[in-house]
Design a protein around this motif. Structure first.
Motif, PDB file in Angstrom:
ATOM      1  N   SER A 224       0.815  -1.223   0.000  1.00  0.00           N
ATOM      2  CA  SER A 224       0.000   0.000   0.000  1.00  0.00           C
ATOM      3  C   SER A 224       0.846   1.270   0.000  1.00  0.00           C
ATOM      4  CB  SER A 224      -0.952   0.006   1.199  1.00  0.00           C
ATOM      5  OG  SER A 224      -0.235  -0.101   2.416  1.00  0.00           O
ATOM      6  N   LEU A 225       1.908   1.303   0.826  1.00  0.00           N
ATOM      7  CA  LEU A 225       2.757   2.493   0.879  1.00  0.00           C
ATOM      8  C   LEU A 225       3.493   2.704  -0.443  1.00  0.00           C
ATOM      9  CD1 LEU A 225       4.282   2.248   4.482  1.00  0.00           C
ATOM     10  CD2 LEU A 225       2.473   3.782   3.671  1.00  0.00           C
ATOM     11  N   LYS A 226       3.934   1.608  -1.048  1.00  0.00           N
ATOM     12  CA  LYS A 226       4.619   1.717  -2.342  1.00  0.00           C
ATOM     13  C   LYS A 226       3.669   2.222  -3.423  1.00  0.00           C
ATOM     14  CE  LYS A 226       7.866  -1.986  -1.209  1.00  0.00           C
ATOM     15  NZ  LYS A 226       8.353  -3.349  -1.542  1.00  0.00           N
ATOM     16  N   LEU A 227       2.407   1.792  -3.339  1.00  0.00           N
ATOM     17  CA  LEU A 227       1.416   2.254  -4.317  1.00  0.00           C
ATOM     18  C   LEU A 227       1.163   3.754  -4.163  1.00  0.00           C
ATOM     19  CD1 LEU A 227      -1.191  -0.669  -4.245  1.00  0.00           C
ATOM     20  CD2 LEU A 227       0.499  -0.165  -6.013  1.00  0.00           C
ATOM     21  N   LEU A 228       1.114   4.224  -2.911  1.00  0.00           N
ATOM     22  CA  LEU A 228       0.909   5.655  -2.683  1.00  0.00           C
ATOM     23  C   LEU A 228       2.067   6.477  -3.238  1.00  0.00           C
ATOM     24  CD1 LEU A 228      -0.534   5.656   0.967  1.00  0.00           C
ATOM     25  CD2 LEU A 228      -1.749   6.253  -1.135  1.00  0.00           C
ATOM     26  N   GLU A 229       3.284   5.957  -3.063  1.00  0.00           N
ATOM     27  CA  GLU A 229       4.447   6.651  -3.615  1.00  0.00           C
ATOM     28  C   GLU A 229       4.408   6.671  -5.141  1.00  0.00           C
ATOM     29  OE1 GLU A 229       7.839   4.659  -2.053  1.00  0.00           O
ATOM     30  OE2 GLU A 229       7.492   5.310   0.023  1.00  0.00           O
TER      31      GLU A 229
END
Length: 273
Positions: A224-229
């Motif tokens: 999820s955090l990688k997708l937000l980035e």
């Protein structure tokens, strides 16, 4: 009612014993037992699940023999499951997880309670995705389904109609998770899994749904955090399009999967009455 309650009692007893032993051990070898316990909580949960499976299988087989003897079910047990049905159940579980999590996330905006999320952040921090898939995505679902669907739900089903057994077992499953956020999620998922178990005629159907839901949740939380980035880069539009496709496919998996197994149940003469 004690016949429904004591499998859950065994599960709690095993988890408390193992957890207690681990805590006592950590308190003696480190000045930071709480931090170390959080680091090993996933493995402790997994070992608890493995140990719990032994009495759960024994109780289920004894229940099964009693049902056959009392003509509550036929022999041989269950309906064989085909490979495409396993894939359908895994996708169904993933879609169920996605959309119920969206609902719970929306409700959480009004609850303003991040206790569960903070706890999960502590527990999952520092673990590889493969470790979490093993313990949280495979072992825990199997152990929980043996207790909550194979034993508790089916024992309730011996004495009442499908809706009542589904509802009561779902409430028990929700309360077991110990907080409002997870209780809502687990209650809804538990009700669906019990109903699909009934309609499919195979006790492993709920296990595959649960595995699909948990593995999808583990992977989604990991990326999820990688997708937000990535959304902030030039690839953001492509990513959003891909997410929309995923949402559509998982929604189709939920609708088609539910319809498929309900029809299968109707062919076997089952109705949700």
């Amino acid at each position: 009612m004690w016949r429904v309650a004591y499998p859950l009692g065994i599960f709690f007893a095993v988890s408390q014993i193992i957890g207690g032993i681990v805590i006592a051990f950590l308190m003696n070898i480190t000045p930071y037992p709480e931090m170390v316990y959080y680091h090993h909580a996933i493995a402790v949960t997994g070992v608890t699940g493995l140990v719990t499976m032994i009495p759960a299988v024994w109780f289920y087989k004894r229940d099964r023999n009693r049902r056959v003897w009392g003509r509550l079910v036929s022999d041989p047990p269950g309906v064989k499951m085909k490979m495409h049905e396993v894939v359908r159940l895994l996708a169904f579980g993933a879609g169920l997880s996605l959309y119920i999590n969206l609902l719970v996330g929306f409700l959480q905006m009004f609850m303003e309670n991040n206790t569960y999320q903070n706890l999960m952040d502590k527990i999952t921090s520092g673990h590889s995705i493969w470790e979490m898939i093993l313990w949280m995505g495979i072992v825990a679902p199997i152990a929980e389904e043996m207790i909550f669907r194979w034993l508790i739900y089916l024992r309730l089903r011996d004495f009442m109609k499908i809706p009542a057994a589904v509802g009561i077992s779902a409430i028990i499953f929700g309360v077991y998770h110990g907080n409002v956020v997870q209780a809502i999620y687990a209650g809804i998922v538990g009700a669906v899994m019990a109903y699909i178990l009934e309609m499919s005629g195979n006790i492993w159907s709920c296990v595959f749904i649960h595995i699909g839901a948990n593995i999808f949740s583990v992977i989604l939380s990991e990326v999820s955090l990688k997708l937000l980035e990535l959304q902030r880069t030039s690839y953001g539009m492509i990513l959003n399009l891909g997410l929309l496709v995923m949402y559509a496919l998982l929604l189709a998996a939920v609708i088609s999967g539910f319809s498929y197994f309900v029809k299968k149940g109707h062919k076997r003469g089952y109705r949700a009455v």
